[in-house]
Design a protein around this motif. Structure first.
Motif, PDB file in Angstrom:
ATOM      1  N   GLU A  31      10.456  26.332  17.700  1.00 25.08           N
ATOM      2  CA  GLU A  31      10.111  25.815  16.376  1.00 25.08           C
ATOM      3  C   GLU A  31       9.204  26.803  15.647  1.00 25.08           C
ATOM      4  N   ARG A  32       9.230  26.729  14.336  1.00 26.78           N
ATOM      5  CA  ARG A  32       8.305  27.533  13.538  1.00 26.78           C
ATOM      6  C   ARG A  32       6.899  26.987  13.769  1.00 26.78           C
ATOM      7  N   GLU A  33       5.941  27.880  14.014  1.00 28.68           N
ATOM      8  CA  GLU A  33       4.588  27.438  14.316  1.00 28.68           C
ATOM      9  C   GLU A  33       3.557  28.103  13.415  1.00 28.68           C
ATOM     10  N   PHE A  34       2.497  27.365  13.183  1.00 30.24           N
ATOM     11  CA  PHE A  34       1.381  27.840  12.368  1.00 30.24           C
ATOM     12  C   PHE A  34       0.632  28.940  13.093  1.00 30.24           C
ATOM     13  N   VAL A  35       0.232  29.963  12.330  1.00 25.60           N
ATOM     14  CA  VAL A  35      -0.548  31.058  12.892  1.00 25.60           C
ATOM     15  C   VAL A  35      -1.948  31.098  12.281  1.00 25.60           C
ATOM     16  N   ALA A  36      -2.007  31.196  10.958  1.00 24.83           N
ATOM     17  CA  ALA A  36      -3.302  31.305  10.280  1.00 24.83           C
ATOM     18  C   ALA A  36      -3.129  30.959   8.808  1.00 24.83           C
ATOM     19  N   ALA A  37      -4.231  30.545   8.176  1.00 25.77           N
ATOM     20  CA  ALA A  37      -4.196  30.216   6.752  1.00 25.77           C
ATOM     21  C   ALA A  37      -5.529  30.549   6.117  1.00 25.77           C
ATOM     22  N   ALA A  45       3.333  40.089  24.426  1.00 22.81           N
ATOM     23  CA  ALA A  45       4.778  39.843  24.330  1.00 22.81           C
ATOM     24  C   ALA A  45       5.053  38.470  23.708  1.00 22.81           C
ATOM     25  N   GLU A  46       4.181  37.507  23.971  1.00 20.27           N
ATOM     26  CA  GLU A  46       4.358  36.150  23.441  1.00 20.27           C
ATOM     27  C   GLU A  46       4.197  36.094  21.928  1.00 20.27           C
ATOM     28  N   ASP A  47       3.679  37.145  21.325  1.00 21.35           N
ATOM     29  CA  ASP A  47       3.538  37.182  19.865  1.00 21.35           C
ATOM     30  C   ASP A  47       4.828  37.619  19.172  1.00 21.35           C
ATOM     31  N   THR A  48       5.827  37.993  19.951  1.00 23.40           N
ATOM     32  CA  THR A  48       7.098  38.410  19.377  1.00 23.40           C
ATOM     33  C   THR A  48       7.740  37.255  18.616  1.00 23.40           C
ATOM     34  N   ALA A  49       8.050  37.491  17.355  1.00 27.29           N
ATOM     35  CA  ALA A  49       8.605  36.450  16.497  1.00 27.29           C
ATOM     36  C   ALA A  49       8.900  37.038  15.126  1.00 27.29           C
ATOM     37  N   VAL A  50       9.586  36.242  14.309  1.00 30.36           N
ATOM     38  CA  VAL A  50       9.663  36.542  12.884  1.00 30.36           C
ATOM     39  C   VAL A  50       8.456  35.874  12.235  1.00 30.36           C
ATOM     40  N   TYR A  51       7.697  36.632  11.491  1.00 26.22           N
ATOM     41  CA  TYR A  51       6.499  36.130  10.828  1.00 26.22           C
ATOM     42  C   TYR A  51       6.797  35.866   9.358  1.00 26.22           C
ATOM     43  N   TYR A  52       6.444  34.653   8.927  1.00 29.29           N
ATOM     44  CA  TYR A  52       6.697  34.233   7.558  1.00 29.29           C
ATOM     45  C   TYR A  52       5.387  33.997   6.820  1.00 29.29           C
ATOM     46  N   CYS A  53       5.352  34.415   5.588  1.00 34.00           N
ATOM     47  CA  CYS A  53       4.253  34.113   4.694  1.00 34.00           C
ATOM     48  C   CYS A  53       4.626  32.865   3.896  1.00 34.00           C
ATOM     49  N   ALA A  54       3.637  32.011   3.633  1.00 36.68           N
ATOM     50  CA  ALA A  54       3.898  30.778   2.896  1.00 36.68           C
ATOM     51  C   ALA A  54       2.745  30.489   1.951  1.00 36.68           C
ATOM     52  N   ALA A  55       3.058  29.788   0.867  1.00 37.90           N
ATOM     53  CA  ALA A  55       2.030  29.422  -0.104  1.00 37.90           C
ATOM     54  C   ALA A  55       2.100  27.929  -0.381  1.00 37.90           C
ATOM     55  N   ASP A  56       0.915  27.335  -0.495  1.00 41.91           N
ATOM     56  CA  ASP A  56       0.783  25.899  -0.749  1.00 41.91           C
ATOM     57  C   ASP A  56       0.044  25.717  -2.066  1.00 41.91           C
ATOM     58  N   THR A  57       0.351  24.638  -2.760  1.00 40.78           N
ATOM     59  CA  THR A  57      -0.336  24.354  -4.025  1.00 40.78           C
ATOM     60  C   THR A  57      -1.202  23.110  -3.933  1.00 40.78           C
ATOM     61  N   GLY A  58      -1.372  22.571  -2.733  1.00 38.26           N
ATOM     62  CA  GLY A  58      -2.119  21.329  -2.569  1.00 38.26           C
ATOM     63  C   GLY A  58      -3.542  21.536  -2.106  1.00 38.26           C
ATOM     64  N   TRP A  59      -4.158  20.446  -1.647  1.00 38.99           N
ATOM     65  CA  TRP A  59      -5.555  20.445  -1.223  1.00 38.99           C
ATOM     66  C   TRP A  59      -5.671  20.776   0.259  1.00 38.99           C
ATOM     67  N   GLY A  60      -6.829  21.323   0.615  1.00 40.06           N
ATOM     68  CA  GLY A  60      -7.125  21.573   2.015  1.00 40.06           C
ATOM     69  C   GLY A  60      -6.303  22.698   2.602  1.00 40.06           C
ATOM     70  N   ILE A  61      -6.415  22.865   3.898  1.00 42.70           N
ATOM     71  CA  ILE A  61      -5.629  23.856   4.616  1.00 42.70           C
ATOM     72  C   ILE A  61      -4.647  23.112   5.506  1.00 42.70           C
ATOM     73  N   ALA A  62      -3.376  23.289   5.225  1.00 41.70           N
ATOM     74  CA  ALA A  62      -2.339  22.619   6.003  1.00 41.70           C
ATOM     75  C   ALA A  62      -1.862  23.525   7.121  1.00 41.70           C
ATOM     76  N   THR A  63      -1.602  22.922   8.270  1.00 43.43           N
ATOM     77  CA  THR A  63      -1.080  23.686   9.399  1.00 43.43           C
ATOM     78  C   THR A  63       0.355  23.295   9.726  1.00 43.43           C
ATOM     79  N   VAL A  64       0.951  22.464   8.904  1.00 46.70           N
ATOM     80  CA  VAL A  64       2.344  22.056   9.102  1.00 46.70           C
ATOM     81  C   VAL A  64       3.203  22.706   8.031  1.00 46.70           C
ATOM     82  N   SER A  65       4.365  23.166   8.434  1.00 44.72           N
ATOM     83  CA  SER A  65       5.193  23.960   7.533  1.00 44.72           C
ATOM     84  C   SER A  65       5.701  23.173   6.340  1.00 44.72           C
ATOM     85  N   ASN A  66       5.906  21.871   6.485  1.00 45.53           N
ATOM     86  CA  ASN A  66       6.487  21.115   5.377  1.00 45.53           C
ATOM     87  C   ASN A  66       5.503  20.899   4.222  1.00 45.53           C
TER      88      ASN A  66
END
Length: 124
Positions: free
Chosen positions: A44-50, A88-109
């Protein structure tokens, strides 16, 4: 709309460092938080940092705390992910994302905008 373009991925060896960049364009004034997620094959896609665009508050996944640092350059509308002591466990496709809401979200949706992703491969 906000457009996000990632860069900086590549093939490195375990223990090496890499810095990812994500340049934002378009209605960037609407962004409140920018984040990095990653997705490894078969997982699954997982949160890294925000980071909050205003104030700079940050949040990290436990798996990267102490190794990865997220930062932003407001003048360039760019967010960075400095990755040190890569494993090696860091191997993945890394995606950048932007949110327009409040707080810091750690869920992709919660994130409205996504980049195309950049591959990071760490050989052991």
């Amino acid at each position: 709309q906000v457009q996000l373009v990632e860069s900086g991925g590549g093939l490195v060896q375990a223990g090496d460092s890499l810095r990812l960049s994500c340049a934002a364009s378009g209605r960037t004034f609407s962004m409140s938080t920018m984040a990095w997620f990653r997705q490894a094959p078969g997982k699954e896609r997982e949160f890294v940092a925000a980071i909050r665009w205003s104030g700079g508050r940050t949040d990290y996944a436990d798996s990267v705390k102490g190794r990865f640092t997220i930062s932003r350059d407001s003048a360039k509308n760019t967010v960075y992910l400095q990755m040190n002591s890569l494993q090696a466990e860091d191997t993945a496709v890394y995606y950048c994302a932007a949110d327009t809401g409040w707080g810091i979200a750690t869920v992709s949706n919660r994130y409205n905008y996504w980049g195309q992703g950049t591959q990071v491969t760490v050989s052991s």
